[in-house]
Design an enzyme around this catalytic site. Structure first.
Site, short mmCIF file in Angstrom:
data_model
loop_
_atom_site.label_atom_id
_atom_site.label_comp_id
_atom_site.label_asym_id
_atom_site.label_seq_id
_atom_site.Cartn_x
_atom_site.Cartn_y
_atom_site.Cartn_z
N ASN A 106 0.87 -1.17 0.00
CA ASN A 106 0.00 0.00 0.00
C ASN A 106 0.91 1.23 0.00
O ASN A 106 1.82 1.33 0.83
CB ASN A 106 -0.90 -0.01 1.23
CG ASN A 106 -1.93 -1.12 1.16
OD1 ASN A 106 -2.42 -1.45 0.08
ND2 ASN A 106 -2.23 -1.74 2.29
N HIS A 142 6.48 -1.47 3.85
CA HIS A 142 6.24 -2.84 4.31
C HIS A 142 5.53 -3.62 3.22
O HIS A 142 4.57 -3.15 2.62
CB HIS A 142 5.42 -2.87 5.61
CG HIS A 142 4.21 -1.98 5.59
ND1 HIS A 142 4.27 -0.62 5.73
CD2 HIS A 142 2.88 -2.29 5.44
CE1 HIS A 142 3.04 -0.12 5.68
NE2 HIS A 142 2.19 -1.11 5.49
N GLN A 146 -2.16 3.61 2.84
CA GLN A 146 -0.95 3.29 3.61
C GLN A 146 -1.08 3.99 4.96
O GLN A 146 -1.23 5.21 5.01
CB GLN A 146 0.30 3.77 2.87
CG GLN A 146 1.58 3.46 3.66
CD GLN A 146 2.86 3.91 2.95
OE1 GLN A 146 2.82 4.39 1.81
NE2 GLN A 146 3.98 3.75 3.61
P1 5GP Z 1 -0.83 -0.42 5.75
O1 5GP Z 1 -2.27 -0.11 6.00
O2 5GP Z 1 0.06 0.77 6.12
O3 5GP Z 1 -0.50 -0.97 4.41
O4 5GP Z 1 -0.46 -1.60 6.74
C1 5GP Z 1 -0.20 -1.44 8.08
C2 5GP Z 1 -0.49 -2.76 8.75
O5 5GP Z 1 0.06 -2.73 10.05
C3 5GP Z 1 -1.96 -3.08 8.89
O6 5GP Z 1 -2.28 -4.26 8.16
C4 5GP Z 1 -2.16 -3.25 10.39
O7 5GP Z 1 -3.05 -4.28 10.73
C5 5GP Z 1 -0.76 -3.52 10.87
N1 5GP Z 1 -0.52 -3.10 12.25
C6 5GP Z 1 -0.98 -1.98 12.85
N2 5GP Z 1 -0.56 -1.92 14.13
C7 5GP Z 1 0.19 -3.04 14.34
C8 5GP Z 1 0.91 -3.55 15.47
O8 5GP Z 1 0.97 -2.94 16.55
N3 5GP Z 1 1.56 -4.72 15.32
C9 5GP Z 1 1.52 -5.43 14.13
N4 5GP Z 1 2.19 -6.58 14.09
N5 5GP Z 1 0.86 -4.97 13.04
C10 5GP Z 1 0.21 -3.79 13.15
#
Ligand code: 5GP
Length: 115
Positions: free
Chosen positions: A88, A101, A95
């Site tokens: 993302n 990531h 994102q």
């Molecule tokens: P994005 O939305 O930025 O692509 O992905 C961020 C991801 O981080 C999400 O899928 C969310 O569930 C994950 N995430 C958020 N907080 C935490 C956390 O404290 N620990 C872990 N392991 N994942 C997290």
């Protein structure tokens, strides 16, 4: 200066995570809110804020990162059935953490198009 994100804290072990792989280049840990039976995030230890930054990154470092993502997916046993890699990137892709990531998603039939 770049923001100190949640993933910086996980990398420093200030916040705990379910780590599935760590080496000199990357850290891989399970997503706290899994969207598939297997949902793992892979971050490079050398921080970039988003996939867009790969445009200027050292190609060797990019290659090591991508290779590591593929090896983690293999280690998770996803290779035979298949899996999806998602980066993302930016607001419309939602994102939420400004630390690049790769999402590795697998263990169920995935559909297309994504939401
Ligand atoms: P994005 O939305 O930025 O692509 O992905 C961020 C991801 O981080 C999400 O899928 C969310 O569930 C994950 N995430 C958020 N907080 C935490 C956390 O404290 N620990 C872990 N392991 N994942 C997290």
């Amino acid at each position: 200066m770049a923001e100190d994100t949640l993933f910086d804290k996980i990398l420093r072990k200030d916040i705990s995570a379910d780590i599935v792989h760590e080496d000199d280049d990357v850290l891989a840990f399970r997503d706290i809110n899994p969207q598939a039976p297997t949902h793992v995030l892979v971050i490079p230890k050398q921080k970039l804020e988003s996939f867009a930054d790969l445009a200027e990154a050292d190609p060797e470092a990019v290659g090591r990162y991508m290779g590591a993502v593929a090896r983690v997916a293999r280690q998770l046993g996803l290779e035979e059935r298949g899996y999806r890699i998602v980066f993302n990137t930016g607001p419309e892709a939602q994102q939420s953490v400004q630390y690049i990531h790769a999402h590795i998603l697998g263990g169920r039939q995935l559909t297309w198009p994504p939401g």
